[in-house]
Design a protein around this motif. Structure first.
Motif, PDB file in Angstrom:
ATOM      1  N   UNK A 147       9.174 -10.182  16.043  1.00 57.96           N
ATOM      2  CA  UNK A 147      10.159  -9.339  15.534  1.00 57.96           C
ATOM      3  C   UNK A 147       9.582  -8.085  15.457  1.00 57.96           C
ATOM      4  N   UNK A 148      10.251  -6.935  15.852  1.00 55.17           N
ATOM      5  CA  UNK A 148       9.501  -5.503  16.067  1.00 55.17           C
ATOM      6  C   UNK A 148      10.036  -4.740  15.172  1.00 55.17           C
ATOM      7  N   UNK A 149       9.133  -3.880  14.524  1.00 56.22           N
ATOM      8  CA  UNK A 149       9.742  -2.630  13.696  1.00 56.22           C
ATOM      9  C   UNK A 149       8.926  -1.670  13.847  1.00 56.22           C
ATOM     10  N   UNK A 150       9.503  -0.486  13.293  1.00 56.16           N
ATOM     11  CA  UNK A 150       8.752   0.473  13.403  1.00 56.16           C
ATOM     12  C   UNK A 150       8.692   1.425  12.164  1.00 56.16           C
ATOM     13  N   UNK A 151       7.702   1.770  11.553  1.00 57.75           N
ATOM     14  CA  UNK A 151       7.687   2.490  10.429  1.00 57.75           C
ATOM     15  C   UNK A 151       7.002   3.849  10.384  1.00 57.75           C
ATOM     16  N   UNK A 152       7.452   4.960   9.553  1.00 62.06           N
ATOM     17  CA  UNK A 152       7.035   6.277   9.734  1.00 62.06           C
ATOM     18  C   UNK A 152       5.750   6.340   8.772  1.00 62.06           C
ATOM     19  N   UNK A 153       5.411   7.506   8.778  1.00 65.88           N
ATOM     20  CA  UNK A 153       3.918   7.803   8.194  1.00 65.88           C
ATOM     21  C   UNK A 153       4.207   7.574   6.462  1.00 65.88           C
ATOM     22  N   UNK A 211      -1.550  -3.698  -1.308  1.00 63.17           N
ATOM     23  CA  UNK A 211      -3.092  -2.756  -1.184  1.00 63.17           C
ATOM     24  C   UNK A 211      -3.700  -2.775   0.215  1.00 63.17           C
ATOM     25  N   UNK A 212      -3.652  -4.278   0.743  1.00 63.45           N
ATOM     26  CA  UNK A 212      -4.165  -4.401   2.101  1.00 63.45           C
ATOM     27  C   UNK A 212      -3.162  -3.513   3.100  1.00 63.45           C
ATOM     28  N   UNK A 213      -1.987  -3.647   3.081  1.00 63.06           N
ATOM     29  CA  UNK A 213      -1.319  -2.789   4.044  1.00 63.06           C
ATOM     30  C   UNK A 213      -1.137  -1.285   3.995  1.00 63.06           C
ATOM     31  N   UNK A 214      -1.209  -0.791   2.807  1.00 58.00           N
ATOM     32  CA  UNK A 214      -1.378   0.503   2.370  1.00 58.00           C
ATOM     33  C   UNK A 214      -2.541   1.048   3.020  1.00 58.00           C
ATOM     34  N   UNK A 232      -2.330   1.020   6.770  1.00 60.55           N
ATOM     35  CA  UNK A 232      -1.449   2.290   7.079  1.00 60.55           C
ATOM     36  C   UNK A 232      -1.965   3.739   7.094  1.00 60.55           C
ATOM     37  N   UNK A 233      -2.999   3.639   6.164  1.00 57.00           N
ATOM     38  CA  UNK A 233      -3.555   4.929   6.216  1.00 57.00           C
ATOM     39  C   UNK A 233      -4.534   5.192   7.063  1.00 57.00           C
TER      40      UNK A 233
END
Length: 107
Positions: A19-25, A62-65, A68-69
């Motif tokens: 599954x593919x998705x894109x998230x913004x900043x 917390x891990x994903x944040x 992403x940072x």
């Protein structure tokens, strides 16, 4: 043996689709493919603009944040990790995710 064949067939049915998705900043969905929409429950239109964290078990926020940072500071990298997602209906889905920045260039 027939037992080994049955085990192999059972394991092969457990392989998930990509599954593919894109998230913004800001962590919102800006692209969702059909497999991501099926995985999470709502339709693609309903996912657009919604925060990815809305579908992530709290233990992983917390891990994903943190990941992403970091993407804001590196042109290329990737992280691979196990995540438990929450479908729109509340069911939990165990996934393996690969996070990588998307570099776009204007012509």
């Amino acid at each position: 043996s027939s037992q080994m064949k049955a085990h192999t067939q059972a394991k092969s049915t457990q392989v998930s689709r990509c599954a593919v998705c894109k998230i913004d900043l800001k962590g919102r969905f800006v692209y969702v493919d059909d497999d991501t929409a099926r995985l999470l429950g709502p339709g693609k239109e309903e996912l657009f603009g919604r925060p990815f964290l809305d579908f992530l078990a709290e233990d992983y926020h917390e891990i994903v944040e943190r990941i992403l940072s970091r993407r804001n500071h590196y042109e290329t990298y990737f992280e691979a990790l196990h995540l438990d997602l929450r479908r729109a209906d509340g069911a939990s889905v165990s996934t393996f995710a690969v996070v990588s920045p998307s570099i776009s260039s204007s012509s």
